[in-house]
Design a protein around this motif. Structure first.
Motif, PDB file in Angstrom:
ATOM      1  N   ILE A  97       0.859  -1.178   0.000  1.00  0.00           N
ATOM      2  CA  ILE A  97       0.000   0.000   0.000  1.00  0.00           C
ATOM      3  C   ILE A  97       0.900   1.234   0.000  1.00  0.00           C
ATOM      4  CG2 ILE A  97      -1.821   1.270   1.168  1.00  0.00           C
ATOM      5  CD1 ILE A  97      -2.642  -1.350   2.508  1.00  0.00           C
ATOM      6  N   PRO A  98       0.841   2.032  -1.067  1.00  0.00           N
ATOM      7  CA  PRO A  98       1.633   3.259  -1.092  1.00  0.00           C
ATOM      8  C   PRO A  98       0.904   4.380  -0.373  1.00  0.00           C
ATOM      9  CG  PRO A  98       0.516   2.984  -3.184  1.00  0.00           C
ATOM     10  CD  PRO A  98       0.134   1.792  -2.339  1.00  0.00           C
ATOM     11  N   THR A  99       1.619   5.081   0.475  1.00  0.00           N
ATOM     12  CA  THR A  99       1.092   6.254   1.159  1.00  0.00           C
ATOM     13  C   THR A  99       1.990   7.441   0.855  1.00  0.00           C
ATOM     14  OG1 THR A  99       2.307   5.997   3.242  1.00  0.00           O
ATOM     15  CG2 THR A  99       0.262   4.739   2.986  1.00  0.00           C
ATOM     16  N   ALA A 100       1.591   8.594   1.339  1.00  0.00           N
ATOM     17  CA  ALA A 100       2.363   9.798   1.074  1.00  0.00           C
ATOM     18  C   ALA A 100       3.783   9.691   1.611  1.00  0.00           C
ATOM     19  CB  ALA A 100       1.652  11.010   1.659  1.00  0.00           C
ATOM     20  N   GLY A 101       3.943   9.046   2.758  1.00  0.00           N
ATOM     21  CA  GLY A 101       5.239   8.999   3.410  1.00  0.00           C
ATOM     22  C   GLY A 101       6.075   7.770   3.123  1.00  0.00           C
ATOM     23  N   ARG A 102       5.455   6.660   2.775  1.00  0.00           N
ATOM     24  CA  ARG A 102       6.178   5.409   2.613  1.00  0.00           C
ATOM     25  C   ARG A 102       5.309   4.370   1.933  1.00  0.00           C
ATOM     26  NH1 ARG A 102       6.611   1.883   8.045  1.00  0.00           N
ATOM     27  NH2 ARG A 102       6.640   0.282   6.408  1.00  0.00           N
ATOM     28  N   GLN A 103       5.948   3.283   1.508  1.00  0.00           N
ATOM     29  CA  GLN A 103       5.252   2.095   1.046  1.00  0.00           C
ATOM     30  C   GLN A 103       5.179   1.092   2.194  1.00  0.00           C
ATOM     31  OE1 GLN A 103       7.603   0.768  -2.264  1.00  0.00           O
ATOM     32  NE2 GLN A 103       6.466   2.024  -3.737  1.00  0.00           N
ATOM     33  N   TYR A 104       3.980   0.565   2.431  1.00  0.00           N
ATOM     34  CA  TYR A 104       3.796  -0.492   3.411  1.00  0.00           C
ATOM     35  C   TYR A 104       3.787  -1.829   2.688  1.00  0.00           C
ATOM     36  CZ  TYR A 104       2.645   2.924   7.003  1.00  0.00           C
ATOM     37  OH  TYR A 104       2.699   3.957   7.917  1.00  0.00           O
ATOM     38  N   TRP A 105       4.631  -2.730   3.116  1.00  0.00           N
ATOM     39  CA  TRP A 105       4.743  -4.073   2.560  1.00  0.00           C
ATOM     40  C   TRP A 105       4.475  -5.117   3.624  1.00  0.00           C
ATOM     41  CZ3 TRP A 105       6.026  -5.223  -2.572  1.00  0.00           C
ATOM     42  CH2 TRP A 105       6.492  -4.152  -3.347  1.00  0.00           C
ATOM     43  N   GLY A 106       3.890  -6.224   3.212  1.00  0.00           N
ATOM     44  CA  GLY A 106       3.802  -7.382   4.074  1.00  0.00           C
ATOM     45  C   GLY A 106       5.077  -8.192   4.024  1.00  0.00           C
ATOM     46  N   GLN A 107       5.106  -9.263   4.788  1.00  0.00           N
ATOM     47  CA  GLN A 107       6.288 -10.117   4.846  1.00  0.00           C
ATOM     48  C   GLN A 107       6.390 -11.067   3.658  1.00  0.00           C
ATOM     49  OE1 GLN A 107       3.477 -10.784   6.403  1.00  0.00           O
ATOM     50  NE2 GLN A 107       3.135 -12.956   5.945  1.00  0.00           N
ATOM     51  N   GLY A 108       5.311 -11.214   2.924  1.00  0.00           N
ATOM     52  CA  GLY A 108       5.251 -12.118   1.796  1.00  0.00           C
ATOM     53  C   GLY A 108       4.719 -13.482   2.184  1.00  0.00           C
ATOM     54  N   THR A 109       4.062 -14.129   1.236  1.00  0.00           N
ATOM     55  CA  THR A 109       3.581 -15.485   1.425  1.00  0.00           C
ATOM     56  C   THR A 109       3.953 -16.304   0.196  1.00  0.00           C
ATOM     57  OG1 THR A 109       1.656 -16.856   2.030  1.00  0.00           O
ATOM     58  CG2 THR A 109       1.252 -15.000   0.539  1.00  0.00           C
ATOM     59  N   GLN A 110       4.501 -17.488   0.425  1.00  0.00           N
ATOM     60  CA  GLN A 110       5.012 -18.317  -0.653  1.00  0.00           C
ATOM     61  C   GLN A 110       3.880 -19.057  -1.355  1.00  0.00           C
ATOM     62  OE1 GLN A 110       8.358 -18.858  -1.746  1.00  0.00           O
ATOM     63  NE2 GLN A 110       7.307 -19.953  -3.425  1.00  0.00           N
TER      64      GLN A 110
END
Length: 115
Positions: A97-110
């Motif tokens: 999720i891109p926001t004004a201040g940063r991109q939020y990422w999850g840890q990933g799922t295989q």
């Protein structure tokens, strides 16, 4: 500090289906474009799907007709329904999720799709 968490990955035979979920602190999701990325082993990360705050969806060419992105009514969770899976769909899937201040990422799922 908000965190995103993906779930639903696993191992499946070609032709099978999986549904991924991504959730986190609700304020991050509001009025944002919500996305899924994936990174196949040894290859470049690529955008898989996105959904806008208004519900408009877009898909990468390789997954059109097979994958569906959606969100819950309160717009606090993202889903990726993956049907007719192929071995080339194998990779680590991330919500972002891109926001004004940063991109939020999850840890990933295989996700692993075998022939």
């Amino acid at each position: 500090q908000a965190q995103l968490v993906e779930s639903g990955g696993g191992s499946v035979q070609a032709g099978g289906s999986l549904r991924l979920s991504c959730t986190g602190s609700s304020y991050i999701f509001n009025n944002k474009i919500l996305t899924w990325y994936r990174q196949p082993p040894g290859m470049q990360r690529e955008l898989v799907a996105s959904i806008t705050a208004g519900g408009t969806t877009n898909y990468g060419d390789s997954v059109k007709g097979r994958f569906t992105i959606s969100k819950n009514k309160s717009q606090t969770e993202i889903y990726l329904q993956m049907n007719s899976l192929k071995p080339e769909d194998t990779g680590v899937y991330y919500c972002m999720i891109p926001t004004a201040g940063r991109q939020y990422w999850g840890q990933g799922t295989q996700v692993t799709v075998s022939s």
